[in-house]
Design an enzyme around this catalytic site. Structure first.
Site, PDB file in Angstrom:
ATOM      1  N   GLY A  86       0.802  -1.221   0.000  1.00 60.99           N
ATOM      2  CA  GLY A  86       0.000   0.000   0.000  1.00 60.99           C
ATOM      3  C   GLY A  86       0.837   1.273   0.000  1.00 60.99           C
ATOM      4  N   HIS A  87       0.127   2.379  -0.137  1.00 63.16           N
ATOM      5  CA  HIS A  87       0.833   3.669  -0.243  1.00 63.16           C
ATOM      6  C   HIS A  87       1.555   4.027   1.055  1.00 63.16           C
ATOM      7  CE1 HIS A  87      -3.182   5.972   0.719  1.00 63.16           C
ATOM      8  NE2 HIS A  87      -3.052   4.910   1.440  1.00 63.16           N
TER       9      HIS A  87
END
Lengths: 357, 357, 357
Positions: B251-252
């Protein structure tokens, strides 16, 4: 594109009861079918719909036919497996209706001169076929498919757009490979070459070259964005008629037995062997270097960490319940040893008292 | 393409015992190796195979060499880590045998005039390189790779077919990115802008722009169809020598520490930091906004919902057992509070009786 | 590209407190913002940063504005949802700064003459658009995107590189589809057509033709390498404003209700219906043929095997703990029936004694 029941039975078998000259041009559910359509009864609980259907004919099992009050004015193709029969006939009508694709190589495709592409193959736009690859008769490679050096694509196979097949792989006849699938990527193998510990650790991971390939037998279907790694020394092997859903990971040097089905999001670590006729549920994880026998069923979301040589159904997943309830059970579970201690203490107390008495 | 043991030792180190002029042209397992091949002993339990092998030479650790009854007529390269040594030599032989790829840009590739592609880079068919991107010396971009605006691909990196690297990302030197991987897609972030509740709820999700990038350090390998999201404000960071398997989601704004390995189908939610030298098992899920220390091992299929700052092995997965047996245990687990109540009642009864006595 | 607070408020609403003529040209966090930037307060615990910020103006909720000791010399846009407001303004500045893409079809794209591509659409290099497909105004198809026969791409949609949309699908307006996603691949359906058992089993799996499509409503976002299968007879349906993360699998004939969000690595088996405004956590697995009501939340890593008609939070995942501790609990859990037997025996013993007494 309508066929008589007789023509259909000649092609797919089954016995006709009623008028063999009736023509049907497609399939529909019993309650929606029109006189030019074929319906099917796969589940006896819908028998009443057969009595009421307007379908031109119905695919039906012998036992269900006998349950009908009358065959009068109705037409049937009697077959032991109406659902499979339906699937085959439906596929035939789809194939008849599909636009014929021009054989040959799209001008934007890049095909190495040493690759062999059969005359009846259909090579789509921007396909890339590298040196020494072989694409057999009737194979269809959709847009942006990549076929690496020396790889073979079997007769009548269909690779959907953006599929990547690395070098040195073999895909058997009649394969269906859905978009974005990757076949032949490197297995995940690294030799640790570190010395020291903690902050003082130095060294690196050394990549183990993956020089095996992937061998896929006949009639295999592979889902969208699924990945199948090439073997380290020997090949990763997918046997005939294996069906694999989307987003499945199959590690290097696995062997998946014939007729096994694997549902979406499952992951199978390297060097694992799965038997024939197994059913692997969605999101199942299977450890590396284990063996599953034939006819093993693993239910969805379960994890397999040891070999399961015997046929049977195996599970390790919990169904979701209300969050608060789950948290209570989970907390108790983490303290099971305390419950056990309390039982032990009780047993000692009762024992002592009984002894005293 | 055969080398003497001396030439190999000059390149990869190690001490030669026996005839340094013997030539080998490849590697093979101890029990299959021929006189023109090099074998290796990685596990002392195969020591007897060293006595029997026909290999031209054997890679062996000093302690194992001493266990041999005799070195007479045999040749060895002695090294503390024969398995890593094997991997390096095997890679060298593969590189020597690989067809040389012509440097330069395939005519079907679309490269923006403002992009900088080094002279020794190899740009395959249908590759797209956008404005301001940089592809360093010796980098190889296979068919259909996409490199977005302003992205940098480091020296000697290899991007396999159908890889997508969005704009504004940096991939360090010697990266290997397998087919279908996506680097730099938008992180999953939306601001709720709703009013009202139930059926009366109105409003929408508002997308949070993701303006960070992805920074990948040197010697990283990324598996097929793996996805690494770009950061919301700052970058998502993958440190040096991280190895990521297939179908992994990162994920970011995650940071993955150097030398950490992540097995297939794992998912790491946004803003999570993983330390150095960690091992994340297959299908592990790690929540967002947590921190794992260095040397943390999470076993396959486990879920991490809180930070794990201390080195150690962590688990929350059950192995599959027979379905009926599992269901019995699972039902009991859901009713653990009832078992606890019964224990409580027993304790009270025993207490009362003991008091009475 | 700087705007006055007044211009911003005209576009996005909100009430200005302070100097409406102040110009800002971008956004930044409160503690880093400069006088030409706009900051926002989404969480009251950072109120002190508002007092100290150098930002040209601050997005703030009415209740938080009141808590400030003084507005003197400061500028605000007052809005009930500063976080959503920030997201909208940030997106606007990004759009203003983005290089304008030339409308039209890249010369390397392959567009069937019967496809309709709107004048303001942007069709990137190596895109393939098949017969009868429609691409609406302002849609953007990046490099290597494939759009199948008769598929529609809605106004203003953005398909990132290497996306595959099969034939007969509909993507609504303003969709964002990230790289490598696959929409419209065949659902996983096979009719067993076997006779005999064990080693004597013969027959095959017969593919069920998948003749439905995928219908995606307005404002949907789909993550990288996510897969959405086409329906068997009717369509798979994704309602408006659904947000789907990376590596998610959605089976055939699912319906996902409006405003539902699905986090990465989740898998939803075929024919399942999910209500509106649901939140499906990362790596959740949901069985086929079940129904989730509106406002159902399933926490990360949980499995759903039955319908959950009522709004609420549902869980079945354990957090990882130290391996040895877990193994102890897991062993006890597998032997819960023995603990229960011991409790039963104790109850009998106590009962008997009490009776005796």
């Amino acid at each position: 594109m309508a066929l008589t029941l007789e023509e259909i039975a000649q092609r797919f078998g089954g016995e006709i009861v009623g008028d063999a000259t009736v023509r049907v041009g497609g399939l529909a559910p019993l309650d929606q079918a029109q006189p030019h359509q074929l319906a099917f009864l796969a589940n006896p609980k819908y028998l009443a719909q057969v009595e009421a259907t307007r379908a031109g004919a119905v695919l039906i099992a012998p036992a269900d036919l006998e349950k009908l009050s009358s065959h009068e004015g109705r037409n049937f193709i009697v077959t032991p497996n109406p659902y499979a029969y339906f699937a085959r006939v439906a596929q035939m009508f789809i194939d008849l209706a599909a636009p014929a694709l021009p054989h040959g190589v799209h001008p934007s495709a890049v095909v190495d001169p040493s690759a062999q592409v059969a005359k009846t193959a259909v090579i789509g736009p921007h396909v890339v076929i590298e040196a020494g690859a072989i694409v057999d008769e009737g194979a269809r490679l959709d847009a942006n498919v990549f076929v690496g050096r020396g790889t073979t694509i079997g007769e009548g196979s269909h690779l959907y757009p953006n599929v990547t097949v690395y070098h040195g792989c073999k895909i058997g006849p009649r394969a269906i490979v859905h978009a974005g699938a990757v076949i032949g990527s490197d297995g995940f193998g690294f030799a640790p070459d570190f010395t020291g510990a903690g902050d003082a650790r130095t060294g690196t991971w050394v990549k183990i070259p993956q020089v095996g390939g992937v061998t896929i037998a006949a009639d295999v279907e592979i889902g969208a964005n699924t990945t199948i790694d090439r073997g380290a020394m020997a090949d990763t092997v997918i046997e005939e008629c294996v069906k694999i859903d989307n987003l499945v990971q199959i590690g290097h040097n696995c062997r998946i037995g014939a007729y096994t089905v694997i549902a979406g999001c499952a992951g199978i670590a390297g060097s694992t062997t799965i038997g024939k006729h197994c059913m692997i549920g969605g999101a199942v994880g299977i450890a590396g270097h284990v063996t599953l026998g034939d006819y093993v069923i693993v239910t969805a979301k379960s994890g397999v960490s040891k070999s399961l040589p015997k046929a049977g159904i195996y599970t390790s997943a919990f169904p979701a319940v209300e969050h608060a309830e789950w948290n209570k059970s989970a907390a108790l579970m983490r303290n099971l040893d305390k419950l056990r201690e309390r039982i032990k203490a009780l047993e000692a107390a009762v024992e002592k008292r009984d002894g005293a008495a």
